[in-house]
Design a protein around this motif. Structure first.
Motif, mmCIF file in Angstrom:
data_model
loop_
_atom_site.group_PDB
_atom_site.id
_atom_site.type_symbol
_atom_site.label_atom_id
_atom_site.label_comp_id
_atom_site.label_asym_id
_atom_site.label_seq_id
_atom_site.Cartn_x
_atom_site.Cartn_y
_atom_site.Cartn_z
ATOM 1 N N ARG A 1 1.353 53.486 73.106
ATOM 2 C CA ARG A 1 2.322 53.926 72.093
ATOM 3 C C ARG A 1 2.507 55.430 72.191
ATOM 4 O O ARG A 1 3.621 55.948 72.153
ATOM 5 C CB ARG A 1 1.838 53.551 70.687
ATOM 6 C CG ARG A 1 2.465 52.271 70.175
ATOM 7 C CD ARG A 1 2.155 52.033 68.713
ATOM 8 N NE ARG A 1 0.770 51.627 68.494
ATOM 9 C CZ ARG A 1 0.277 50.443 68.824
ATOM 10 N NH1 ARG A 1 1.052 49.552 69.391
ATOM 11 N NH2 ARG A 1 -0.967 50.147 68.586
ATOM 12 N N GLU A 2 1.391 56.121 72.346
ATOM 13 C CA GLU A 2 1.440 57.573 72.455
ATOM 14 C C GLU A 2 2.174 57.972 73.750
ATOM 15 O O GLU A 2 2.981 58.878 73.761
ATOM 16 C CB GLU A 2 0.003 58.116 72.436
ATOM 17 C CG GLU A 2 -0.091 59.639 72.303
ATOM 18 C CD GLU A 2 0.011 60.365 73.628
ATOM 19 O OE1 GLU A 2 0.496 61.511 73.639
ATOM 20 O OE2 GLU A 2 -0.363 59.784 74.667
ATOM 21 N N SER B 1 -1.140 49.132 73.478
ATOM 22 C CA SER B 1 -2.299 49.815 72.897
ATOM 23 C C SER B 1 -1.837 51.112 72.248
ATOM 24 O O SER B 1 -0.712 51.569 72.451
ATOM 25 C CB SER B 1 -3.328 50.126 73.977
ATOM 26 O OG SER B 1 -2.789 51.097 74.867
ATOM 27 N N GLU B 2 -2.729 51.729 71.488
ATOM 28 C CA GLU B 2 -2.424 53.017 70.860
ATOM 29 C C GLU B 2 -2.130 54.065 71.936
ATOM 30 O O GLU B 2 -1.217 54.869 71.794
ATOM 31 C CB GLU B 2 -3.615 53.458 69.989
ATOM 32 C CG GLU B 2 -3.266 54.555 69.011
ATOM 33 C CD GLU B 2 -2.051 54.261 68.141
ATOM 34 O OE1 GLU B 2 -1.165 55.138 68.061
ATOM 35 O OE2 GLU B 2 -1.957 53.161 67.563
ATOM 36 N N ASP B 3 -2.882 54.024 73.036
ATOM 37 C CA ASP B 3 -2.631 54.964 74.136
ATOM 38 C C ASP B 3 -1.224 54.787 74.697
ATOM 39 O O ASP B 3 -0.533 55.759 74.987
ATOM 40 C CB ASP B 3 -3.635 54.748 75.284
ATOM 41 C CG ASP B 3 -5.007 55.318 74.958
ATOM 42 O OD1 ASP B 3 -5.120 56.038 73.935
ATOM 43 O OD2 ASP B 3 -5.949 55.037 75.713
#
Length: 188
Positions: free
Chosen positions: A96-97, A92-94
């Motif tokens: 990835r961050e 998810s983007e989370d």
């Protein structure tokens, strides 16, 4: 390099790179651990590279070990570690961050505690959000996943590769996986 690497298949979708690396630390020092394949499928596989061929031979004996809901299949690898498939990790983007704030550290002196490692990185790089120190006292070194509060700290930590911590020069690389909270057992 190929002879120091094993191929692991039939990896449960909830098993993380961290859990896999932790299992194989019993065989010897893990240099790299790459989980590949569709993260939503049981058809995931991994390549695990050790510092020596003897450790890789020992790892093959772990074939059949239950990790998650499936027994792992471990074979000598026919290839060296392939680059990470960007579609398989993170999910998810989370995440990835989170990866951008996380480092993978190897060659950690076994005399050091989790608090020692955290203090070292916080004193040089900034606030540590989460840290997992893996390995046991039977082996000469340990590994850690260190998640910082901000990505800039993780970038700063990369310059710590080669710094003596305890009695050994640590190796720091960007983590390919986030330090996920330990998952609870699956509900039916």
């Amino acid at each position: 390099m190929i002879r120091r690497t094993v191929y692991v298949s039939d990896i449960d979708q909830l098993v993380t790179e961290e859990q896999l690396a932790s299992l194989f630390l019993n065989c010897g020092q893990v240099v790299d651990c790459r989980v590949c394949g569709d993260p939503n499928s049981i058809l995931r596989f991994a390549f695990i590279e050790f510092t020596d061929e003897e450790s890789a031979r020992a790892a093959v004996s772990l074939s059949g070990t239950m990790l998650g809901y499936y027994p792992l299949r471990v074979l000598p690898s026919k290839t060296a570690i392939a680059p990470v498939n960007p579609t398989s990790l993170p999910r998810s983007e989370d995440e990835r961050e989170m990866c951008s704030r996380t480092i993978y550290c190897t060659n950690i002196d076994k005399k050091l505690t989790q608090a020692d490692v955290k203090h070292f990185f916080e004193s040089i790089c900034g606030e540590v959000h989460r840290l997992r120190l893996l390995g046991d006292y039977q082996h000469s070194t340990r590994i850690a996943f260190v998640e910082f509060a901000v990505a800039e700290s993780a970038i700063a930590a990369l310059s710590c590769s080669g710094v003596i911590l305890g009695a050994l020069p640590i190796r720091v690389s960007p983590s390919k996986t986030p330090v996920r909270a330990r998952s609870s057992p699956r509900s039916p």
